[in-house]
Write an enzyme that holds these catalytic residues in place. Structure first.
Site, PDB file in Angstrom:
ATOM      1  N   SER A 150     -32.218  -4.303  10.642  1.00 32.12           N
ATOM      2  CA  SER A 150     -31.645  -3.581  11.864  1.00 32.12           C
ATOM      3  C   SER A 150     -32.909  -3.353  13.103  1.00 32.12           C
ATOM      4  O   SER A 150     -33.275  -4.614  13.591  1.00 32.12           O
ATOM      5  CB  SER A 150     -31.372  -2.100  11.335  1.00 32.12           C
ATOM      6  N   ASP A 227     -19.989  -2.703   9.392  1.00 33.91           N
ATOM      7  CA  ASP A 227     -21.357  -2.209   9.895  1.00 33.91           C
ATOM      8  C   ASP A 227     -20.937  -1.084  11.165  1.00 33.91           C
ATOM      9  O   ASP A 227     -20.387  -1.731  11.941  1.00 33.91           O
ATOM     10  CB  ASP A 227     -22.422  -3.121  10.271  1.00 33.91           C
ATOM     11  N   HIS A 260     -23.922  -0.880   6.992  1.00 30.13           N
ATOM     12  CA  HIS A 260     -25.516  -1.154   7.462  1.00 30.13           C
ATOM     13  C   HIS A 260     -26.355  -0.797   6.483  1.00 30.13           C
ATOM     14  O   HIS A 260     -27.693  -0.790   6.636  1.00 30.13           O
ATOM     15  CB  HIS A 260     -25.484  -0.299   8.680  1.00 30.13           C
TER      16      HIS A 260
END
Lengths: 282, 282
Positions: A150, A227, A260
């Protein structure tokens, strides 16, 4: 840069350790974690994978949740996980305590704007100060790879693309691929770097850097299709398009139904470690 | 016992899910986690490993930190992780908020003493209510194994030894092996079960149960030699001595330099899953 051991756990025949040190770049006390594989107890020097975590994380999330020690022990790779921002009472935080600015959200840039610029120098810390300490203090070689998740995937791509001679490969899970076109990135860059003048922000955007970076490094990116941040914040399509335009070969894998979370990272971290190991041994 | 899905993450080709349900035994709303391996998406029914966590944990610690999904996916085993106590505003906690009594510290017993007895019925919940729900709602067989860590290692050993026909094998990491001779166990049992009368407490002490339990189950115990609770709280030597006296074969492995953390569990969870898988397939 004297450092102090604060925890030490045997793990898969090697050692997981947390260390505290005073950072000159960040003007504060920092903690980092290192996994030393069993080969280092036998006198071997091993290459290092630097892992950059995402928003809100510390050195602990990856070490506890990714399940990476098993493969690092097999392959003989050390892993170093820095924190995600400067820390401490003197370090400014977002006045609203937002999770995406200030503490836990350094974005791996060198801030130029007050009140951030004195402490938020995470780019220099990760590129220079931390590897210098690691290579002086631990049984490691100067072979380095870098990876992240991320915000940390953004950091890994930017740092590798700007320093291709310092790393042998780079990989990312769910990176913020095009921060200058992401709400997270634009908020952070506005605060840390000031208004977008078309020059400074671009130095921290993987999509902009792909066309300028040489020599090319091996690049692996995994992105889950479920995600929750995919289309608004992460934009893997922009990365793929920029790579094609730049004729920069990257491997981008869309992984069906993954989200995620660290469950996604754990599911594919073995692939990433084996990917990096190939280029260490080359 | 209607249950509600509250999270769902793809992991190693299967699914990690958290569910909320109303427990009749515990008179409160409970959360549990389940890992469903990829085989269940192909219509297969799989056996279940119940994992009991230690003090202060919830359903999340094992699922996030043990690295068990990889091997469960390979072997085709579901894993169910209940919480470690009843939960909610109506559930009494220790007035001093100690970590080793009340919320997060149910010790897998059926409390008989006020104020605990209405909600703290974790033994019945784990032995009966939860498996009944799991076997009604998920694609699993009635083959069960049970394992746990620390307080949960105590729970797994006690539950398996008292119900050897319900489980095909049992394993534990760093169990509280002899709670009637451990400060943690004596504090919890005094509160939940009243003063030791030589009968009730013994029903929850693995060292006492070994002599009474038949048929014998396969038992695997791992214990780190650097565990900070080893000699005062865990007492694996007492377990080994009781097993020898009872002529109950157990495998107790002392693991050099490992501590009480999840790094220890992660290092050996593969061995435990393969151990249980042998007896599922028998």
């Amino acid at each position: 840069m004297k450092s102090e051991l604060i925890s030490n756990n045997k793990s898969f025949g090697g050692w997981h350790q947390q260390w505290r040190h005073t950072s000159d770049d960040l003007h504060c006390t920092m903690r980092f974690a290192i996994y030393l594989p069993p080969q280092t107890e036998e006198g071997e020097q091993v290459p290092v994978l630097y892992w950059l975590s995402g928003l809100t994380c510390t050195d602990e999330n990856f070490m506890q949740k990714a399940g990476a020690h098993r493969i690092a022990a097999e392959l003989g790779i050390a892993i170093v996980a820095p924190d995600t921002s400067p820390r401490g009472d003197d370090v400014p935080d977002d006045p609203n305590l937002a999770y995406d600015l200030g503490l836990g959200a350094g974005f791996y840039v060198n801030a130029t704007e007050p009140p951030w610029h004195r402490h938020y120098q995470m780019y220099d810390y990760v590129v220079d100060e931390l590897p210098t300490l690691i290579e002086a203090q631990f049984p490691v070689t100067q072979q380095r790879a870098i990876a992240g998740h991320s915000m940390g995937g953004h950091g890994a791509l930017v740092i590798a693309l700007r320093n291709p001679l310092r790393y042998s490969s780079v990989s990312a899970f769910s990176p913020i691929s095009h921060p200058t076109d992401s709400p997270w990135g634009r908020k952070a860059f506005s605060n840390y770097l000031g208004p977008d003048d078309g020059v400074v922000w671009q130095q921290y955007d993987a999509c902009e850097l792909l066309a300028l970076s040489t020599p090319h490094l091996p690049v692996l990116v995994d992105q889950g299709t479920a995600d929750e941040y995919l289309s608004e914040q992460l934009k893997p399509g922009a990365l793929l398009k920029a790579a094609e335009q730049a004729k920069y070969p990257i491997s981008l894998r869309m992984q069906p139904d993954y989200d995620h979370s660290y469950y996604f990272i754990a599911s594919f971290i073995e692939d990433h470690l084996r990917f990096h190991a190939q280029y260490f041994s080359a």
